[in-house]
Design an enzyme around this catalytic site. Structure first.
Site, short mmCIF file in Angstrom:
data_model
loop_
_atom_site.label_atom_id
_atom_site.label_comp_id
_atom_site.label_asym_id
_atom_site.label_seq_id
_atom_site.Cartn_x
_atom_site.Cartn_y
_atom_site.Cartn_z
N ASP A 70 0.83 -1.21 0.00
CA ASP A 70 0.00 0.00 0.00
C ASP A 70 0.86 1.26 0.00
O ASP A 70 2.07 1.21 0.26
CB ASP A 70 -0.90 0.00 1.24
CG ASP A 70 -2.03 -1.01 1.12
OD1 ASP A 70 -2.73 -0.99 0.09
OD2 ASP A 70 -2.21 -1.81 2.06
N TYR A 94 6.98 -9.60 6.99
CA TYR A 94 6.83 -8.15 7.16
C TYR A 94 7.40 -7.73 8.52
O TYR A 94 7.33 -8.50 9.49
CB TYR A 94 5.35 -7.75 7.14
CG TYR A 94 4.70 -7.73 5.78
CD1 TYR A 94 4.77 -6.60 4.98
CD2 TYR A 94 4.00 -8.84 5.30
CE1 TYR A 94 4.15 -6.56 3.73
CE2 TYR A 94 3.39 -8.81 4.05
CZ TYR A 94 3.46 -7.67 3.27
OH TYR A 94 2.86 -7.63 2.04
#
Lengths: 273, 273
Positions: free
Chosen positions: A52, A110
């Site tokens: 994003d 992540y």
């Protein structure tokens, strides 16, 4: 047709995310523009995960097919020469004809960084969430482990969309590892007034999560939920309850994107390239 | 009048150096503007060293006098709230009435970072010189020690000006420590193709120098000279010869500013604040 695999790192601060969008600067858009210029072909670039806006990467993986005669090293050099310094090709390799960066990804890792000191160093503000208020780090670390395993992550997803929606339409995801680490940042101890407000707290909390795939906003909702546990707004046992509830309004907030980084993507041995 | 000492960190990338200049964004200009707004006084801010455009700081020290009734913590909070995130006040203290950040500085430490890998990570390009070509690191490390002691640094200075010209008009400077360190950067080993071109070389070379004071461009000329030693263009023994020659055209080039960082400023015990 030849198929190339790229390992990418980028600072997402100044881009509108991975996905190409007309009139906006995006990671996919910048790289695709250079590949089209270099090959004079209508290149399509596939990433392991569509990050994003504001999210960074240390080890994003992407692939593209081409009839070009350039080799992997020539592609890497051309891209690094023509891309802005905030996007780098760390590695380029020629892959087997059916290698696909998204479909064949086996695991993604992540990291989310939370800065605990009173002042964010000027070299780190693009990469950390500043949260200098009291948190129960031990409860958060214990809570983080509750995400491990296969669960229905509906409570931890955006209302619509998935990072990899082409692949899986179920909200069930498998998390291999989920942990909160305390980081002592070198140099911080020399400036006493910039230490965390609470004595004994670490300078930084790092949330590291490795899973097969993720729903959209899932890592950021997990971090928001851990912060709520740290504040005492949620209890440890609320996490299994949230898997049952399937209600995203009951979990923690979606924390800002700039603390998040796609660190690595793994492929099965037979799909390494 | 009260006298405040500030410890500052900044990312110099987007600023035209420390010194206030009409119409340009500078570190001194940004901080002074906030102090004048907060106090409604004509504040004058003195730094330990005037860093050039593009140079960073992890521990710059500055002081200013004021009749304001704000305390040190209130000044720190107001500045950090109103300054851009690339400039941070790490600490603020009330100092004795005659404390002067420049005149009383006893030692300054600078770091200069040289990135040796083939690709500069997107998170580091603002802070390193990229030099991926072969260098004799052992010769450079030995040469670095030759700068230690009291020497005439005319060969290593800008044609005019000094970082602290108000204080010393002589080109003689005392260097307490001068060393080149090899840094293994975590994570780099996972991307084999981004390792330095020469096997066994470190990912990064860090030049660390601590001295009483420095001439303008002196650290950057020292680094340029060390790189010339690493390339074989200059010999180890050329450094003592350059002190004698007093000719800046014979030393190495002035390397770019963005690899340079003012790491710390030290004061005698009686002048700590």
């Amino acid at each position: 047709m030849r198929n190339f695999k790229l390992t990418l790192a980028y600072d997402g601060t100044d881009f509108h995310g991975w996905q190409i969008q007309p009139g906006l600067s995006t990671i996919q858009g910048e790289i695709t523009a250079v590949l089209r210029k270099v090959t004079q072909e209508n290149i399509v670039l596939h990433a392991a995960g569509r990050t994003d806006a504001g999210v960074h990467a240390q080890g994003q993986v992407a692939n593209f097919q081409t009839q070009s005669h350039l080799n992997a090293q020539e592609f890497q050099r051309a891209l690094n020469a023509l891309l802005p310094p905030a996007i780098r090709v760390l590695a380029a390799e020629e892959a087997g004809p059916d290698f696909h960066a998204r479909w064949h990804a086996q695991a993604k890792t992540y990291h989310y960084r939370i800065w605990r000191g009173r002042v964010v160093p000027p070299f780190d503000w693009r990469y950390v969430l500043h949260y200098p208020f009291p948190l129960d780090g031990a409860a958060m670390a214990e809570a983080a482990r509750h995400f491990e395993g296969e669960h229905d992550f509906t409570s931890f997803a955006a209302s619509t969309g998935s990072e990899d929606e082409d692949r899986e339409r179920t909200p069930v995801r498998e998390i291999f590892r989920s942990e909160l680490r305390s980081i002592a940042v070198p140099g911080c101890e020399t400036i006493a007034s910039n230490r965390p407000a609470v004595v004994g707290e670490p300078d930084e909390l790092l949330f590291a999560v490795r899973g097969r795939s993720f729903l959209r906003y899932m890592v950021r909702k997990m971090v928001g939920t851990l912060i709520d546990v740290g504040k005492g707004r949620l209890a440890l046992t609320d996490i299994p309850r949230l898997f049952e509830l399937r209600d995203r309004s009951k979990s923690g907030p979606t924390v800002p994107p700039h603390g998040l980084c796609l660190v690595a993507v793994e492929y099965p041995e037979a799909r390494r390239v």
